[in-house]
Design a protein around this motif. Structure first.
Motif, PDB file in Angstrom:
ATOM      1  N   LEU A 112    -104.804  65.917   9.295  1.00 41.24           N
ATOM      2  CA  LEU A 112    -105.556  64.944   8.185  1.00 41.24           C
ATOM      3  C   LEU A 112    -106.965  64.597   8.890  1.00 41.24           C
ATOM      4  CD1 LEU A 112    -103.206  63.471   6.619  1.00 41.24           C
ATOM      5  CD2 LEU A 112    -104.759  64.716   5.198  1.00 41.24           C
ATOM      6  N   HIS A 113    -106.410  63.974   9.698  1.00 45.68           N
ATOM      7  CA  HIS A 113    -108.048  63.959  10.746  1.00 45.68           C
ATOM      8  C   HIS A 113    -108.749  64.844  11.391  1.00 45.68           C
ATOM      9  CE1 HIS A 113    -110.211  61.036  12.826  1.00 45.68           C
ATOM     10  NE2 HIS A 113    -110.200  61.774  14.207  1.00 45.68           N
ATOM     11  N   TYR A 114    -108.612  65.795  11.982  1.00 39.13           N
ATOM     12  CA  TYR A 114    -109.216  67.074  12.543  1.00 39.13           C
ATOM     13  C   TYR A 114    -110.055  67.884  11.632  1.00 39.13           C
ATOM     14  CZ  TYR A 114    -108.502  64.681  17.303  1.00 39.13           C
ATOM     15  OH  TYR A 114    -108.548  63.258  18.069  1.00 39.13           O
ATOM     16  N   ILE A 115    -109.036  67.871  10.776  1.00 39.65           N
ATOM     17  CA  ILE A 115    -109.337  69.446   9.763  1.00 39.65           C
ATOM     18  C   ILE A 115    -110.117  68.677   8.462  1.00 39.65           C
ATOM     19  CG2 ILE A 115    -108.423  71.082   8.479  1.00 39.65           C
ATOM     20  CD1 ILE A 115    -105.757  71.525   9.924  1.00 39.65           C
ATOM     21  N   LEU A 116    -109.736  67.516   8.067  1.00 41.44           N
ATOM     22  CA  LEU A 116    -110.019  67.045   6.671  1.00 41.44           C
ATOM     23  C   LEU A 116    -111.250  65.771   6.765  1.00 41.44           C
ATOM     24  CD1 LEU A 116    -107.462  67.618   4.122  1.00 41.44           C
ATOM     25  CD2 LEU A 116    -109.518  68.821   4.673  1.00 41.44           C
ATOM     26  N   ASP A 117    -111.172  65.340   8.265  1.00 42.42           N
ATOM     27  CA  ASP A 117    -111.999  63.964   8.787  1.00 42.42           C
ATOM     28  C   ASP A 117    -111.682  63.292   7.749  1.00 42.42           C
ATOM     29  OD1 ASP A 117    -113.838  65.934  10.452  1.00 42.42           O
ATOM     30  OD2 ASP A 117    -114.699  66.402   8.525  1.00 42.42           O
ATOM     31  N   PRO A 119    -110.342  59.268   8.218  1.00 38.28           N
ATOM     32  CA  PRO A 119    -110.630  57.997   9.322  1.00 38.28           C
ATOM     33  C   PRO A 119    -109.009  58.474   9.676  1.00 38.28           C
ATOM     34  CG  PRO A 119    -111.430  57.244   7.451  1.00 38.28           C
ATOM     35  CD  PRO A 119    -111.045  58.949   7.067  1.00 38.28           C
ATOM     36  N   VAL A 120    -108.479  57.525  11.122  1.00 39.38           N
ATOM     37  CA  VAL A 120    -107.563  57.331  11.466  1.00 39.38           C
ATOM     38  C   VAL A 120    -106.488  57.091  10.296  1.00 39.38           C
ATOM     39  CG1 VAL A 120    -105.998  56.833  13.548  1.00 39.38           C
ATOM     40  CG2 VAL A 120    -107.846  58.258  13.406  1.00 39.38           C
ATOM     41  N   MET A 368    -114.195  58.055   3.081  1.00 35.35           N
ATOM     42  CA  MET A 368    -113.023  59.550   2.378  1.00 35.35           C
ATOM     43  C   MET A 368    -112.461  58.720   1.375  1.00 35.35           C
ATOM     44  SD  MET A 368    -114.414  62.085   3.246  1.00 35.35           S
ATOM     45  CE  MET A 368    -113.487  63.152   3.644  1.00 35.35           C
ATOM     46  N   ALA A 369    -111.874  57.903   0.711  1.00 32.52           N
ATOM     47  CA  ALA A 369    -110.987  57.074   0.049  1.00 32.52           C
ATOM     48  C   ALA A 369    -111.708  58.274  -1.463  1.00 32.52           C
ATOM     49  CB  ALA A 369    -111.289  55.564  -0.523  1.00 32.52           C
ATOM     50  N   GLU A 370    -111.869  58.173  -1.602  1.00 30.13           N
ATOM     51  CA  GLU A 370    -112.355  58.882  -2.925  1.00 30.13           C
ATOM     52  C   GLU A 370    -111.821  60.512  -3.028  1.00 30.13           C
ATOM     53  OE1 GLU A 370    -116.256  59.854  -1.613  1.00 30.13           O
ATOM     54  OE2 GLU A 370    -114.858  57.923  -1.351  1.00 30.13           O
ATOM     55  N   TYR A 371    -111.623  60.580  -2.055  1.00 33.98           N
ATOM     56  CA  TYR A 371    -110.723  62.722  -1.952  1.00 33.98           C
ATOM     57  C   TYR A 371    -108.811  62.277  -1.300  1.00 33.98           C
ATOM     58  CZ  TYR A 371    -115.762  64.094  -1.417  1.00 33.98           C
ATOM     59  OH  TYR A 371    -116.742  64.012  -1.698  1.00 33.98           O
ATOM     60  N   ILE A 372    -108.652  61.349  -0.919  1.00 33.17           N
ATOM     61  CA  ILE A 372    -107.067  61.415  -0.911  1.00 33.17           C
ATOM     62  C   ILE A 372    -106.802  61.791  -2.579  1.00 33.17           C
ATOM     63  CG2 ILE A 372    -105.158  59.020  -0.861  1.00 33.17           C
ATOM     64  CD1 ILE A 372    -107.118  57.502   0.316  1.00 33.17           C
TER      65      ILE A 372
END
Length: 596
Positions: A112-117, A119-120, A368-372
Motif C-alpha cells: 500500500l505504501h510503495y505502490i499506491l503511495d 502514508p505509513v 490520500m484519505a479520500e482514496y481509501i
C-alpha cells in the motif's frame, strides 16, 4: 422522476430492495453475490448517476446507518464462531491466523505504501483490515468446490477467526498512531489503555448481564431477539462515545463472549436467526449504499496501473508468501499449501469497516484519505471476481477438488431407502445414511453408503462431520412429527430447496389437509402413498431406469422418482412436479406402481 427526486425514506427502502434482489439474482445465476451487488451499486451510482446516497441522505444519516449496520454484521460473525470446533483446528490453521496474518499485514502495508503511495499510518491500518478473507464469500465457494477436507477446514476457519480479528488489528494500528501523534504523553497512553480496558469490560459485562437475564428467565423468549439487538446497538453507541470508533471492538468482544457462553443451545436459535437475517439484509444494503456513493471521478482516478499492480501483488505475492512461510513443517502437503495460498477473497465486511477509517482519516486531513474507499472496493471486487470464478477450475486442475456429483443424505433407514440409495450409488452419487431407530450400519457400509456416526439431527454432532460432499437431505422416517422436526432443523443449514421428505400415512383426511406451507411442496413422489407402501413395493420390485428422451414410453401406472442429469446430479421428484421438459440424462421410476 429519478432517484434524486424521491423522498429520503423511499430512497432507503429502494436500496434495501436493491440489496435483497441482488442476493436473489446472484443465487439464480450462480455468481458470487458481492459481484452482483458491486455491479448494481456501480450502475445506479457513478455510472448512470441516478443517485449518490451519501449526498442524498447526508453525512448525519449516512454515516450512522453504515456504522450501526457494521456493528450488527460484526456481532453476527463473531457470535457464530463455534468454539467447539477449535479443538480440531490443525497446526496449519493456527500458523496461518497468527504468523501468516502478521506476514500478510506487514507485506500488505508495504504494498500500500510503495505502490499506491499511502502514508505509513493508513497503510498499516488498511493492511490489518485486508486480513479479513470474507467468510460470506468463501463458504459458498467451498460448498461449490468440494475441496479436500483439510483445505476446506483451513480456509473456513481462517475466514471466521480473522473476521473479527482484522478490524481489531486495524483499530489497534489507528490508536497507536494517534498516540504517536500526541507525543507519547503518559496521560495520553494511560487514557487510551484505560478506555480500551473499559470498552473490553463493557463488551464482557454486557454478555454476562444478558446471559444472567436469560438464565433467570427475566427475558421472555419472544423478546430475546429484539433485546439482544438493542444490546448490540447500546454497546456500540456507548463505547463510541467513550472512545471514538471503539464500538467495533466492543461489539466484537460481546459477540465472541456470547459465542462462548451460549454454547449453541436451542434457546438461542431464534435469536441467532433474527440477527443472521438482519445481517444478511444489512450486508447487501450497506454494500450497495457504499459502492453507489463512489463518484465517477474517483473511480477514474483509481483505475490506474498502480491499482492493477497492487491487486496483482496482493494475489500473486502477499497471500502465497504469507501462507507458504507460515505453514512450513505442518501436516498439509505442498499442493494444499499452494491451493490455500491462492484463495483469499475479501468480503463485504472489509468494505463496510473501511468506511469508518476513511471518515477518521478524512477528519484528520490525512493525505490520500479520500482514496481509501475506492482502493478497498477495487481490491474486494477484483479478488472476489478472480477467486469466485477461478477457485473451482483451479482446485480441479490441481487435483484437490472432489469430482463426485453432489451427494444425498438419507435420514432414517427402510427397505426403500436402501433401494433408492443403491441406485444412486450406481451413478457414483455419494450417499450417507443416518439411522434413527435400528442398527443397520453394516448393511449400509456394504451397499457403499457412508454412515453418519452420532445424531445427525443434533448440531453438536453435525459440527464435527465432513458434509462437504453432500447437499441434499431426504427425510425417510415413518413419523411425520420426526420428519417435520428434522425439516426445521436441517433447512437453515442445507437450504429450503435441498430438503425433502417421504409421504406419511395419516389417520384421517383432516390431518392430511393440515399439511401446508413449505412442507407441502417438499413431499416427494406421491402424497397419496405412504412410506410403508414404498417399503412393501420394493420388496418385490426394483427401481428401474430409462433414458430421459424415452420417457414417453412410461405409462400412467408408472411412478417417476428422480432424474439424474449428464453430470450425475440427482433431482428428486416432488409431489405434483414432473420432468416433461427433460430430454437428457436418466429417469428413475417404479414400474406399474399404481397397479399394485
Amino acid at each position: 422522476m429519478s432517484l434524486l427526486d424521491l423522498p429520503i425514506m423511499l430512497v432507503i427502502v429502494i436500496f434495501i430492495a436493491f440489496g435483497v434482489f441482488s442476493q436473489w439474482l446472484a443465487d439464480k445465476i450462480k455468481w458470487p453475490s458481492i459481484v452482483v451487488m458491486s455491479i448494481v451499486g456501480l450502475l445506479i451510482g457513478p455510472i448512470l448517476g441516478l443517485v449518490n446516497p451519501q449526498e442524498t441522505l447526508g453525512e448525519d444519516v449516512f454515516s450512522p446507518m453504515v456504522s450501526l449496520a457494521v456493528a450488527i454484521i460484526l456481532f453476527e460473525g463473531s457470535s457464530n464462531l463455534d468454539f467447539r470446533e477449535l479443538r480440531g483446528v490443525s497446526k496449519a490453521v493456527s500458523r496461518i491466523i497468527t504468523v501468516g496474518a502478521a506476514i500478510a499485514w506487514l507485506l500488505g502495508a508495504v504494498a500500500l505504501h510503495y505502490i499506491l503511495d499511502f502514508p505509513v499510518e493508513i497503510s498499516l491500518v488498511l493492511g490489518g483490515l485486508f486480513l479479513i478473507t470474507g467468510p460470506t464469500v468463501i463458504q459458498p465457494l467451498l460448498k461449490q468446490g468440494k475441496v479436500r477436507n483439510s483445505i476446506d477446514s483451513i480456509l473456513r476457519w481462517e475466514s471466521i477467526i480473522l473476521d473479527p480479528v482484522g478490524p481489531m488489528v486495524a483499530l489497534t494500528a489507528f490508536y497507536v498512531f494517534d498516540i504517536v501523534d500526541k507525543g507519547f504523553a503518559l496521560e495520553t497512553i494511560f487514557g487510551y489503555i484505560l478506555t480500551l480496558l473499559i470498552v473490553v469490560a463493557i463488551g464482557l459485562l454486557a454478555s454476562y448481564i444478558f446471559m444472567k437475564l436469560v438464565k433467570h428467565d427475566k427475558i421472555p423468549q419472544n423478546l430475546m431477539p429484539p433485546i439482544q439487538f438493542v444490546f448490540i446497538l447500546l454497546i456500540f453507541g456507548i463505547c463510541d462515545e467513550i472512545l471514538p470508533e471503539s464500538g467495533l471492538l466492543a461489539v466484537t468482544i460481546f459477540g465472541l463472549a456470547m459465542a462462548r457462553l451460549k454454547r449453541h443451545d436451542l434457546l438461542f436459535k431464534e435469536s441467532d436467526h433474527f440477527i443472521d437475517n438482519a445481517s444478511t439484509i444489512l450486508v447487501s444494503t450497506v454494500f450497495i449504499l457504499i459502492t453507489s456513493s463512489l463518484t465517477l471521478d474517483i473511480l477514474k482516478s483509481v483505475l490506474s496501473w498502480q491499482l492493477v499492480v497492487f491487486c496483482i501483488v496482493m494475489i500473486v505475492l502477499v497471500r502465497p508468501i504469507s501462507v507458504l512461510l507460515s505453514t512450513i513443517k505442518t501436516e498439509i502437503s505442498l499442493r494444499e499449501r499452494l491451493m490455500i495460498g491462492m484463495m483469499a477473497p475479501r468480503g463485504i465486511v472489509v468494505l463496510t469497516v473501511a468506511q469508518f477509517f476513511a471518515g477518521l482519516f478524512v477528519e484528520d486531513n490525512a493525505p490520500m484519505a479520500e482514496y481509501i474507499m475506492p482502493v478497498t472496493f477495487g481490491l474486494v471486487f477484483v479478488t472476489v471476481v478472480i477467486y469466485g470464478f477461478g477457485f473451482v477450475p483451479l482446485s480441479k486442475a490441481m487435483g484437490l477438488s472432489s469430482t463426485e456429483p453432489p451427494g444425498v443424505i438419507l435420514i432414517g433407514d427402510s427397505e426403500f431407502s436402501f433401494e433408492l440409495g443403491s441406485k444412486l450409488r450406481e451413478h457414483d452419487i455419494p450417499v450417507m445414511m443416518f439411522s434413527l431407530f435400528s442398527n443397520t450400519k453394516e448393511r449400509a457400509k456394504n451397499d457403499g453408503f457412508e454412515v453418519f456416526e452420532g445424531n445427525f439431527l443434533s448440531s453438536n454432532d453435525r459440527i464435527y462431520a465432513d458434509l462437504t460432499r453432500y447437499d441434499k437431505c431426504l427425510l425417510m422416517a415413518k413419523s411425520f412429527v420426526l420428519n417435520t422436526l428434522a425439516f426445521n432443523e436441517l433447512v437453515p443449514e442445507f437450504g429450503l430447496k435441498n430438503v425433502d421428505m417421504m409421504p406419511i400415512a395419516f389417520n384421517d383426511e383432516r390431518a392430511r389437509q393440515n399439511i401446508n406451507g413449505p412442507i407441502q411442496n417438499h413431499i416427494l413422489f406421491d402424497q397419496e402413498m405412504t412410506a410403508k407402501w414404498f417399503d412393501d413395493f420394493v420388496k418385490d420390485h426394483e427401481i428401474q431406469e430409462i433414458a430421459a428422451d424415452k420417457q414417453n414410453q412410461l405409462t400412467d401406472n408408472d411412478m417417476v422418482l428422480y432424474h439424474i442429469d449428464e453430470e450425475n446430479t440427482v433431482t428428486l421428484k416432488r409431489n405434483n412436479a414432473n420432468f416433461n421438459d427433460t430430454e437428457e440424462g436418466t429417469i428413475g421410476y417404479l414400474k406399474d406402481a399404481y397397479n399394485n
